[in-house]
Scaffold this active site. Structure first.
Site, PDB file in Angstrom:
ATOM      1  CG  ASP A 188      -1.642   1.255   1.454  1.00 51.96           C
ATOM      2  OD1 ASP A 188      -2.388   1.643   0.534  1.00 51.96           O
ATOM      3  OD2 ASP A 188      -1.485   1.883   2.527  1.00 51.96           O
ATOM      4  CG  ASP A 190      -1.461   7.692   0.246  1.00 45.79           C
ATOM      5  OD1 ASP A 190      -0.340   8.062  -0.125  1.00 45.79           O
ATOM      6  OD2 ASP A 190      -2.499   7.855  -0.435  1.00 45.79           O
TER       7      ASP A 190
END
Length: 363
Positions: A188, A190
């Site tokens: 991922d 952020d």
């Protein structure tokens, strides 16, 4: 003669007893010495200055693979051992299969156990065995900026070109292609790679989190593809554009490139929840696309993120999952799912993956 310097460990045990009786200082160090470079040469020269006889333990091909990943070593053991033996600073060299030096220390009982100084004496796993019989550990500071990993990355960069990317639809494609099936780490963005700024679209606000650079580098060196999968609902909601998203990513590429870290691909979902698409995590559309594009070995791949959405995505795709305590740290509460491992940050996640890979290969 070169062949006289290459021994078996068992041959050196009685020789060490003789040298000790003659009050000669025995030094021992070890390493892979893959793609021997100036840093290796300088280190061994300084190691030799610490003792009368320098013995070098050379990690076997199998032990290097357990530690560095399946793409290492570049140079096979039978060649590496001859190269090390050719150095004037080295008196004797032998190969060994163990990952740690405990057996080497116990059998040879060197007066001085020498290691490169990129950690402290207390971190040496064989320190207690050295001091138990009256020996000592010596760390030699690393001065050269050269490393085998950097040499390999330079060769890759020369072969594949710069970090140029081609952007279209909801993917960022890099101009490099590998047809061989490889495992991947899906990450991922952020909250996992960078500070979790809501609807991040300004490059100057992009900040890497602690542990990201060494963590990604370690996973890359292990032979994993690095793939980013990220939901970017701010695009679908009109808060920012795809071009804004690309600019932020370019800033990320610049920071990663400083450590020769290459992202294989970025897959992103630009849709809001209301659009009910098949690419928004925890649905597996992005991962399925990556599998088709990059021939991913899914059975040995991982998903790392800071939310239960990321964990559920990994579970849905049949991946092993790691929750990092950065970003939301799994406190979003969207899904009742448990990670296979919880890590402080990406570096700790990489350490766990490396340990898991070693454990699997040793079975």
């Amino acid at each position: 003669m070169l062949k006289d310097k290459i021994k078996q460990r068992a041959e050196l045990v009685p020789l060490c007893r003789t040298w000790r009786s003659e009050k000669r200082v025995i030094g021992f160090t070890s390493g892979a010495f893959d793609l021997l470079h100036a840093g290796h040469v300088e280190y061994l020269e300084k190691a030799r200055q610490q003792c009368d006889i320098l013995i070098v333990g050379l990690n076997s091909d199998a032990s290097v693979r357990r530690y560095k990943g399946k793409n290492r070593p570049v140079i096979p053991e039978h060649e590496r051992i001859k190269i090390v033996a050719a150095l004037a600073s080295v008196d004797y060299v032998y190969g060994f299969n163990e990952r740690r030096n405990r057996k080497n220390i116990e059998q040879l009982k060197p007066d001085i156990y020498i290691k490169a100084g990129d950690y402290t004496v207390d971190q040496l796993t064989s320190q207690e065995f050295v001091t138990a019989y009256g020996g000592k550990a010596v760390l030699i500071p690393i001065e050269s900026d050269t490393s085998t990993s950097k040499i390999i990355e330079k060769i890759r960069a020369d072969k594949t070109g710069s970090f140029q990317s081609v952007q279209f639809e909801n993917q960022i494609h890099f101009l490099r292609h590998e047809s061989k099936s490889k495992p991947a780490v899906f990450v991922d963005r952020d909250g996992t790679i960078n500070m979790d700024t809501e609807y991040l679209h300004e490059p100057e606000k992009f900040q890497l989190l602690p542990g990201v650079l060494p963590g990604l580098k370690k996973m890359q060196d292990m032979g994993f593809r690095l793939i980013i999968v990220t939901n970017q609902a701010g695009i679908g909601l009109g808060y920012f554009t795809k071009e804004d998203f690309y600019r932020v990513n370019r800033r990320m590429f610049q920071l990663l490139a400083e450590q020769n870290i290459q992202i294989d691909k970025i897959y992103f979902c630009p849709h809001s929840i209301a659009e009910n698409c098949n690419c928004r995590k925890p649905k597996t559309g992005l991962i399925e696309q990556a599998q088709r594009d990059l021939n991913i070995d899914m059975a040995h791949s991982f998903m790392i993120g800071d939310t239960t959405i990321d964990l559920q995505t990994g579970k849905n795709a049949g991946l092993k999952t790691v929750l990092v305590e950065t970003g939301k740290g799994g406190k979003d509460g969207k899904y009742p799912v448990h990670a296979d491992f919880i890590a402080k940050n990406l570096l700790f996640a990489a350490d766990w993956i490396l340990a898991l890979e070693r454990e699997t290969k040793e079975k």
